[in-house]
Scaffold this motif. Structure first.
Motif, PDB file in Angstrom:
ATOM      1  N   UNK A  25       0.827  -1.205   0.000  1.00 53.34           N
ATOM      2  CA  UNK A  25       0.000   0.000   0.000  1.00 53.34           C
ATOM      3  C   UNK A  25       0.861   1.255   0.000  1.00 53.34           C
ATOM      4  N   UNK A  26       2.014   1.189   0.607  1.00 48.26           N
ATOM      5  CA  UNK A  26       2.896   2.352   0.703  1.00 48.26           C
ATOM      6  C   UNK A  26       3.439   2.775  -0.661  1.00 48.26           C
ATOM      7  N   UNK A  27       3.441   1.860  -1.618  1.00 47.23           N
ATOM      8  CA  UNK A  27       3.927   2.154  -2.954  1.00 47.23           C
ATOM      9  C   UNK A  27       3.157   3.309  -3.581  1.00 47.23           C
ATOM     10  N   UNK A  28       1.877   3.467  -3.244  1.00 42.86           N
ATOM     11  CA  UNK A  28       1.029   4.459  -3.884  1.00 42.86           C
ATOM     12  C   UNK A  28       0.907   5.750  -3.083  1.00 42.86           C
ATOM     13  N   UNK A  29       1.678   5.888  -2.033  1.00 40.52           N
ATOM     14  CA  UNK A  29       1.696   7.100  -1.216  1.00 40.52           C
ATOM     15  C   UNK A  29       2.909   7.925  -1.634  1.00 40.52           C
ATOM     16  N   UNK A  30       2.727   9.225  -1.901  1.00 42.69           N
ATOM     17  CA  UNK A  30       3.886  10.044  -2.276  1.00 42.69           C
ATOM     18  C   UNK A  30       4.960   9.997  -1.187  1.00 42.69           C
ATOM     19  N   UNK A  31       6.175   9.775  -1.606  1.00 43.75           N
ATOM     20  CA  UNK A  31       7.291   9.697  -0.668  1.00 43.75           C
ATOM     21  C   UNK A  31       8.161  10.935  -0.833  1.00 43.75           C
ATOM     22  N   UNK A  32       8.323  11.679   0.238  1.00 44.29           N
ATOM     23  CA  UNK A  32       9.126  12.901   0.230  1.00 44.29           C
ATOM     24  C   UNK A  32      10.472  12.622   0.891  1.00 44.29           C
ATOM     25  N   UNK A  33      11.547  13.056   0.249  1.00 39.67           N
ATOM     26  CA  UNK A  33      12.881  12.855   0.802  1.00 39.67           C
ATOM     27  C   UNK A  33      13.815  13.939   0.275  1.00 39.67           C
ATOM     28  N   UNK A  34      14.988  14.020   0.880  1.00 41.95           N
ATOM     29  CA  UNK A  34      15.975  15.009   0.450  1.00 41.95           C
ATOM     30  C   UNK A  34      17.203  14.291  -0.099  1.00 41.95           C
ATOM     31  N   UNK A  42      19.613   7.665  -3.891  1.00 41.64           N
ATOM     32  CA  UNK A  42      20.289   6.815  -4.872  1.00 41.64           C
ATOM     33  C   UNK A  42      19.338   5.814  -5.530  1.00 41.64           C
ATOM     34  N   UNK A  43      18.385   5.283  -4.777  1.00 42.22           N
ATOM     35  CA  UNK A  43      17.506   4.243  -5.308  1.00 42.22           C
ATOM     36  C   UNK A  43      16.264   4.776  -6.017  1.00 42.22           C
ATOM     37  N   UNK A  49      16.761  13.675 -12.892  1.00 44.42           N
ATOM     38  CA  UNK A  49      16.506  14.642 -11.832  1.00 44.42           C
ATOM     39  C   UNK A  49      17.748  14.897 -10.974  1.00 44.42           C
ATOM     40  N   UNK A  50      18.636  13.919 -10.928  1.00 51.47           N
ATOM     41  CA  UNK A  50      19.896  14.138 -10.207  1.00 51.47           C
ATOM     42  C   UNK A  50      20.722  15.217 -10.901  1.00 51.47           C
ATOM     43  N   UNK A  51      20.553  15.336 -12.209  1.00 53.63           N
ATOM     44  CA  UNK A  51      21.346  16.316 -12.957  1.00 53.63           C
ATOM     45  C   UNK A  51      20.618  17.635 -13.177  1.00 53.63           C
ATOM     46  N   UNK A  52      19.413  17.770 -12.647  1.00 51.44           N
ATOM     47  CA  UNK A  52      18.647  19.014 -12.826  1.00 51.44           C
ATOM     48  C   UNK A  52      19.384  20.186 -12.170  1.00 51.44           C
ATOM     49  N   UNK A  61      12.656  16.031  -2.910  1.00 49.67           N
ATOM     50  CA  UNK A  61      12.181  15.145  -3.968  1.00 49.67           C
ATOM     51  C   UNK A  61      10.886  14.484  -3.544  1.00 49.67           C
ATOM     52  N   UNK A  62      10.043  14.166  -4.533  1.00 49.38           N
ATOM     53  CA  UNK A  62       8.819  13.391  -4.324  1.00 49.38           C
ATOM     54  C   UNK A  62       8.826  12.239  -5.315  1.00 49.38           C
ATOM     55  N   UNK A  63       8.380  11.098  -4.863  1.00 56.22           N
ATOM     56  CA  UNK A  63       8.250   9.935  -5.737  1.00 56.22           C
ATOM     57  C   UNK A  63       6.876   9.337  -5.495  1.00 56.22           C
ATOM     58  N   UNK A  64       6.177   9.020  -6.596  1.00 56.29           N
ATOM     59  CA  UNK A  64       4.817   8.511  -6.459  1.00 56.29           C
ATOM     60  C   UNK A  64       4.476   7.632  -7.653  1.00 56.29           C
ATOM     61  N   UNK A  65       3.676   6.589  -7.418  1.00 62.30           N
ATOM     62  CA  UNK A  65       3.177   5.722  -8.483  1.00 62.30           C
ATOM     63  C   UNK A  65       1.666   5.760  -8.464  1.00 62.30           C
ATOM     64  N   UNK A  66       1.049   5.914  -9.642  1.00 61.50           N
ATOM     65  CA  UNK A  66      -0.401   5.879  -9.759  1.00 61.50           C
ATOM     66  C   UNK A  66      -0.840   4.422  -9.853  1.00 61.50           C
TER      67      UNK A  66
END
Length: 131
Positions: A25-34, A42-43, A49-52, A61-66
């Motif tokens: 279930x956590x896969x679909x929750x936006x994950x915020x990190x620095x 790294x993962x 985005x690392x080169x932005x 950073x935010x990571x999320x899957x629909x």
């Protein structure tokens, strides 16, 4: 003794099942990190985005899957932006996207106002190939 072993077995099975459901279930929750969160950075952060360009001194950073479409979005969010700088920063980020070597990357730039402060998002979209 046999009942105790059986009880331990079922507690173990229920714990494993609950842990699996939590992680799935956590896969679909936006994950915020620095960037300071080494393993997540790294993962989870795409190379693009690392080169932005870092257009602000504060970002995360935010990571999320629909769940339905399998579309993944990863974002770098720049915060504490001065309103007078927004236009030139968006132009800088748009130019970076337009000149990025891998033209097949799907990215966009957006501006948002939250709690009275401006932020700029660079969003990278990635389709899950397994869907």
């Amino acid at each position: 003794m046999k009942i105790f072993k059986l009880l331990i077995f079922w507690v173990f099975i229920i714990t494993i099942g609950a842990g699996y459901i939590f992680l799935a279930a956590r896969t679909f929750v936006p994950e915020r990190y620095t960037q300071d969160d080494f393993f997540r950075y790294q993962l989870m952060t795409p190379k693009v985005l690392k080169s932005a360009p870092r257009v602000s001194n504060q970002w995360y950073f935010l990571s999320q899957t629909d769940e339905g479409s399998g579309l993944r979005s990863n974002e770098i969010v720049f915060t504490n932006i001065e309103e007078s700088d927004v236009g030139s920063l968006i132009e800088q980020l748009d130019a970076w996207i337009n000149n990025y070597p891998q033209r097949h990357e799907m990215m966009s730039v957006s501006v948002e106002k939250s709690n009275g402060q401006l932020g700029i998002r660079v969003i990278h979209y990635d389709m899950d190939e397994n869907k």
